[in-house]
Write a protein that holds these residues in place. Sequence first.
Motif, PDB file in Angstrom:
ATOM      1  N   UNK A  36       0.782  -1.295  -0.036  1.00  0.00           N
ATOM      2  CA  UNK A  36      -0.011   0.004  -0.125  1.00  0.00           C
ATOM      3  C   UNK A  36       0.904   1.301   0.038  1.00  0.00           C
ATOM      4  N   UNK A  37       2.061   1.175   0.830  1.00  0.00           N
ATOM      5  CA  UNK A  37       2.667   2.326   1.042  1.00  0.00           C
ATOM      6  C   UNK A  37       3.413   2.487  -0.254  1.00  0.00           C
ATOM      7  N   UNK A  38       3.918   1.496  -1.085  1.00  0.00           N
ATOM      8  CA  UNK A  38       4.792   1.576  -2.125  1.00  0.00           C
ATOM      9  C   UNK A  38       3.563   2.249  -3.165  1.00  0.00           C
ATOM     10  N   UNK A  39       2.574   1.869  -3.405  1.00  0.00           N
ATOM     11  CA  UNK A  39       1.431   2.226  -4.171  1.00  0.00           C
ATOM     12  C   UNK A  39       1.334   3.931  -3.966  1.00  0.00           C
ATOM     13  N   UNK A  40       1.405   4.097  -2.602  1.00  0.00           N
ATOM     14  CA  UNK A  40       0.925   5.772  -2.218  1.00  0.00           C
ATOM     15  C   UNK A  40       2.236   6.535  -2.806  1.00  0.00           C
ATOM     16  N   UNK A  41       3.554   5.817  -2.468  1.00  0.00           N
ATOM     17  CA  UNK A  41       4.738   6.259  -2.817  1.00  0.00           C
ATOM     18  C   UNK A  41       4.724   6.550  -4.432  1.00  0.00           C
ATOM     19  N   UNK A  42       4.263   5.728  -5.397  1.00  0.00           N
ATOM     20  CA  UNK A  42       4.293   5.544  -6.612  1.00  0.00           C
ATOM     21  C   UNK A  42       3.407   6.693  -6.986  1.00  0.00           C
ATOM     22  N   UNK A  43       2.172   6.891  -6.324  1.00  0.00           N
ATOM     23  CA  UNK A  43       1.439   7.839  -6.764  1.00  0.00           C
ATOM     24  C   UNK A  43       1.811   9.207  -6.480  1.00  0.00           C
ATOM     25  N   UNK A  44       2.457   9.290  -5.509  1.00  0.00           N
ATOM     26  CA  UNK A  44       3.054  10.663  -4.827  1.00  0.00           C
ATOM     27  C   UNK A  44       4.253  10.823  -5.738  1.00  0.00           C
TER      28      UNK A  44
END
Length: 154
Positions: free
Chosen positions: A120-128
Amino acid sequence: MSNSSGATSGASNGGQRRRIMGVPKICWCGASISAIISKSAANPYRRYYRCAYAASHKLIDDNHTFKWVDEALLDEIERLTVRTSALEQSMSQITTETMDHQKIVFERMQMKLEKEILERVEEELLDSKSSMKKMLIAVIVGCMIMLGLSKMIG
Ligand SMILES: [Zn+2]
């Protein structure tokens, strides 16, 4: 008073006899066991288990079953204590095993959870990251425009 003499002889010969653990159920001769109250002077009103055959035939100095009730009960308690401690031991072993198993399950769950969180964090990081990239591009473009403008002015 033949009964009292029988009890007295039984008491004095108790050590010579084979020790029976717990409450005797049946005599080696096949006769049932009777609980008799001692009338001897040494052990008045003390109850004992006696081979029914030996008791009815008023046998003296025989090797038929004789056992004090209190001693038999003590044996039973000892046996129960041993069994209880063995049970406690196995119970604690089971508990430890279960705890270990639960720990493994918990660790697995934690690992799974951590993995999910990480994803989830990676996804968020990718988004950000992508939005940051956009912002960065916007900033760079802006700077270039500013630079170009200042060059043009200068
Ligand atoms: Zn007997």
